[in-house]
Motif scaffolding. Structure first.
Motif, mmCIF file in Angstrom:
data_model
loop_
_atom_site.group_PDB
_atom_site.id
_atom_site.type_symbol
_atom_site.label_atom_id
_atom_site.label_comp_id
_atom_site.label_asym_id
_atom_site.label_seq_id
_atom_site.Cartn_x
_atom_site.Cartn_y
_atom_site.Cartn_z
ATOM 1 N N ALA A 1 33.497 34.205 55.421
ATOM 2 C CA ALA A 1 32.892 34.006 54.105
ATOM 3 C C ALA A 1 33.169 35.205 53.209
ATOM 4 N N HIS A 2 33.139 36.398 53.774
ATOM 5 C CA HIS A 2 33.414 37.596 52.981
ATOM 6 C C HIS A 2 34.843 37.573 52.457
ATOM 7 N N ARG A 3 35.785 37.159 53.304
ATOM 8 C CA ARG A 3 37.176 37.074 52.859
ATOM 9 C C ARG A 3 37.333 36.030 51.759
ATOM 10 N N GLU A 4 36.645 34.899 51.899
ATOM 11 C CA GLU A 4 36.697 33.853 50.860
ATOM 12 C C GLU A 4 36.167 34.400 49.534
ATOM 13 N N LEU A 5 35.072 35.135 49.618
ATOM 14 C CA LEU A 5 34.461 35.699 48.418
ATOM 15 C C LEU A 5 35.399 36.688 47.736
ATOM 16 N N MET A 6 35.990 37.587 48.517
ATOM 17 C CA MET A 6 36.897 38.573 47.946
ATOM 18 C C MET A 6 38.143 37.908 47.363
ATOM 19 N N ALA A 7 38.670 36.906 48.073
ATOM 20 C CA ALA A 7 39.852 36.194 47.570
ATOM 21 C C ALA A 7 39.540 35.510 46.252
ATOM 22 N N TYR A 8 38.319 34.952 46.152
ATOM 23 C CA TYR A 8 37.939 34.277 44.909
ATOM 24 C C TYR A 8 37.920 35.272 43.746
ATOM 25 N N PHE A 9 37.350 36.448 43.967
ATOM 26 C CA PHE A 9 37.250 37.421 42.873
ATOM 27 C C PHE A 9 38.607 38.040 42.531
ATOM 28 N N ILE A 10 39.486 38.167 43.510
ATOM 29 C CA ILE A 10 40.840 38.622 43.194
ATOM 30 C C ILE A 10 41.518 37.629 42.259
ATOM 31 N N ASP A 11 41.365 36.344 42.564
ATOM 32 C CA ASP A 11 41.962 35.302 41.733
ATOM 33 C C ASP A 11 41.337 35.287 40.339
ATOM 34 N N LEU A 12 40.002 35.400 40.293
ATOM 35 C CA LEU A 12 39.318 35.402 38.996
ATOM 36 C C LEU A 12 39.725 36.623 38.175
ATOM 37 N N MET A 13 39.819 37.777 38.820
ATOM 38 C CA MET A 13 40.238 38.992 38.124
ATOM 39 C C MET A 13 41.630 38.817 37.520
ATOM 40 N N GLU A 14 42.553 38.269 38.295
ATOM 41 C CA GLU A 14 43.922 38.098 37.799
ATOM 42 C C GLU A 14 43.954 37.137 36.607
ATOM 43 N N GLN A 15 43.127 36.101 36.649
ATOM 44 C CA GLN A 15 43.050 35.190 35.505
ATOM 45 C C GLN A 15 42.551 35.916 34.260
ATOM 46 N N ARG A 16 41.512 36.762 34.450
ATOM 47 C CA ARG A 16 40.920 37.440 33.291
ATOM 48 C C ARG A 16 41.818 38.565 32.764
ATOM 49 N N ILE A 17 42.631 39.164 33.622
ATOM 50 C CA ILE A 17 43.597 40.160 33.142
ATOM 51 C C ILE A 17 44.622 39.480 32.245
ATOM 52 N N ASP A 18 45.066 38.280 32.641
ATOM 53 C CA ASP A 18 46.065 37.542 31.853
ATOM 54 C C ASP A 18 45.461 36.929 30.603
ATOM 55 N N GLU A 19 44.230 36.366 30.758
ATOM 56 C CA GLU A 19 43.584 35.675 29.631
ATOM 57 C C GLU A 19 42.104 36.050 29.600
ATOM 58 N N PRO A 20 41.759 37.154 28.942
ATOM 59 C CA PRO A 20 40.362 37.574 28.885
ATOM 60 C C PRO A 20 39.487 36.560 28.157
ATOM 61 N N THR A 21 38.254 36.421 28.612
ATOM 62 C CA THR A 21 37.258 35.595 27.931
ATOM 63 C C THR A 21 36.001 36.448 27.743
ATOM 64 N N ASP A 22 34.936 35.822 27.306
ATOM 65 C CA ASP A 22 33.700 36.551 27.039
ATOM 66 C C ASP A 22 32.818 36.532 28.297
ATOM 67 N N ASP A 23 33.134 37.395 29.250
ATOM 68 C CA ASP A 23 32.341 37.451 30.475
ATOM 69 C C ASP A 23 32.475 38.838 31.097
ATOM 70 N N LEU A 24 31.697 39.071 32.138
ATOM 71 C CA LEU A 24 31.626 40.391 32.750
ATOM 72 C C LEU A 24 32.933 40.782 33.435
ATOM 73 N N VAL A 25 33.594 39.845 34.101
ATOM 74 C CA VAL A 25 34.843 40.174 34.791
ATOM 75 C C VAL A 25 35.917 40.565 33.776
ATOM 76 N N SER A 26 35.980 39.859 32.652
ATOM 77 C CA SER A 26 36.925 40.234 31.594
ATOM 78 C C SER A 26 36.629 41.632 31.061
ATOM 79 N N MET A 27 35.328 41.932 30.944
ATOM 80 C CA MET A 27 34.944 43.251 30.441
ATOM 81 C C MET A 27 35.409 44.343 31.400
ATOM 82 N N MET A 28 35.277 44.092 32.702
ATOM 83 C CA MET A 28 35.746 45.082 33.681
ATOM 84 C C MET A 28 37.271 45.159 33.690
ATOM 85 N N ALA A 29 37.922 44.015 33.523
ATOM 86 C CA ALA A 29 39.394 44.001 33.532
ATOM 87 C C ALA A 29 39.966 44.825 32.385
ATOM 88 N N GLY A 30 39.230 44.891 31.274
ATOM 89 C CA GLY A 30 39.691 45.681 30.138
ATOM 90 C C GLY A 30 38.965 47.001 29.995
#
Length: 399
Positions: free
Chosen positions: A187-216
């Motif tokens: 479950a921990h690996r699934e969780l980390m993999a999910y956030f890696i994927d979400l981070m990469e999406q937000r680096i490419d296309e930032p939106t109005d959310d906390l992960v985008s804020m950290m990515a930038g």
């Protein structure tokens, strides 16, 4: 849970505090009571866990929280088996950094946890509360920890982090397995993999959310590294466990003290003090650890540079020298300067959000709930790091 000090049938050995079974089936409050009175700065020898000092009095816990120069968070804030070494997130997450880096990192995410930001989320929180309560009413019987407190906490933090609603159930499941049970590496690996994927999406296309804020986000002139972003995502999502346990523990306390629920029904103006009392009473973060950066003294006891110091927060919040009748649950308690959310540099960044969730949920229950009663035995979390019910089966019906 209340203390019955000096009962002859209780084993009050301070070293038993590191046994999770004491926190599940025993009475750690009785041990803490004895320690506050007899050995408030207590040395625990090394074993599976490193050697450390236990602090149980309010004044000592508060003083360490407020002195990050002398007592560092960088080397870990929870007791870990010696075999595991220091926390790998040291120096990279909100929980595991010291000033000035902690302040810089906090500034990156702080806008999402201000009073104004939380106020803007009120309608979303209210909608989620209505949804989880409607489901509970329809079922008639629910596990309040998972079906109400857990789903509410995950929906709110998921919304802030930009997790699509369709993924909330999966995130809820992974988080439960990875953090609550503490045993699921998958479950921990699934969780980390999910956030890696979400981070990469937000680096490419930032939106109005906390992960985008950290990515930038930047620390000084440098962008946060990808490792820092993912570890902070994990840190923030893992903190929902404390929120879930505080909400569920508050419901348990109100059921065990029906006269206090009746007071709330009769006087909604007590909600603010009731929320603070729930936070004090539940103290869902059982301990927080620091590492001494220099030789010093705590209450006259010499502490060497490099020594680990453990703050037992529930004990501080039942200190008789600070709280009148501390083992009494009182929704009208004032003053109530508890330390359940910390104090100083590391005061919980989600404190305003936690209080808002409790307020909106309690208000909805007061408005709509008819019968609320136990539907089975309460099971407590088996942990020395967090406290509260793991399962709270209830019969709950609307008016």
């Amino acid at each position: 849970m209340s203390v019955v000090a000096d009962r002859p049938d209780l084993d009050l050995d301070p070293h038993r505090l590191v046994d999770p079974e004491v926190h599940v089936h025993g009475d750690p409050y009785a041990i803490w009571h004895r320690m506050r009175r007899e050995t408030p700065v207590h040395r625990h020898p090394a074993g599976d866990l490193p050697a450390f000092w236990s602090l149980t009095r309010y004044a000592d816990v508060r003083a360490v929280y407020r002195d990050p120069e002398t007592f560092s968070s960088r080397h870990g804030v929870l007791l870990r088996p010696v075999a595991l070494g220091e926390d790998p997130g040291g120096g990279m997450t909100l929980a595991l950094t010291d000033p000035p880096r902690h302040k810089q990192l906090r500034a990156v995410v702080a806008d999402w946890f201000t009073t104004r930001a939380v106020r803007s989320l009120t309608d979303r929180i209210d909608d989620c509360v209505r949804s989880v309560l409607d489901r509970a009413y329809e079922q008639g019987r629910c596990d309040f920890v998972h079906d109400v407190a857990g789903r509410l906490s995950m929906h709110v933090i998921g919304t802030i982090m930009g997790v699509p609603e369709r993924d909330h159930d999966a995130l809820f499941r992974w988080t439960n397995e990875a953090f609550e049970a503490g045993v699921s590496l998958a479950a921990h690996r699934e969780l980390m993999a999910y956030f890696i994927d979400l981070m990469e999406q937000r680096i490419d296309e930032p939106t109005d959310d906390l992960v985008s804020m950290m990515a930038g986000g930047t620390l000084g002139d440098d962008l946060l590294t990808e490792e820092e972003i993912v570890l902070n995502c994990e840190n923030i999502i893992g903190a929902t466990e404390n929120g879930r346990l505080a909400i569920a523990g508050g419901m348990q306390a109100l059921l065990e003290h029906p006269e206090q629920w009746a007071r709330l029904r009769a006087d909604r103006d007590l909600l603010p003090t009731a929320i603070e009392e729930i936070l004090r009473w539940t103290s869902s973060a059982t301990h927080s650890m620091r590492t001494a950066t220099r030789d010093c003294e705590i209450d006259g006891v010499p502490v060497a540079a490099g020594d680990r110091v453990v703050l037992w927060v529930p004990s501080a919040n039942r200190d008789e020298t600070v709280f009148d009748q501390p083992d009494r649950f009182d929704v009208g308690r004032t003053p109530n300067r508890h330390l359940a959310l910390g104090i100083g540099e590391h005061v919980c960044i989600g404190g305003t959000l936690a209080r808002a969730q409790l307020r909106i949920l309690l208000t909805a229950l007061l408005d709509t709930a008819g019968r609320i009663e136990p539907a089975g035995p309460v099971q407590r979390v088996r942990s020395i790091a967090v406290a509260g019910p793991e399962h709270l089966p209830l019969l709950i019906t609307p008016r």
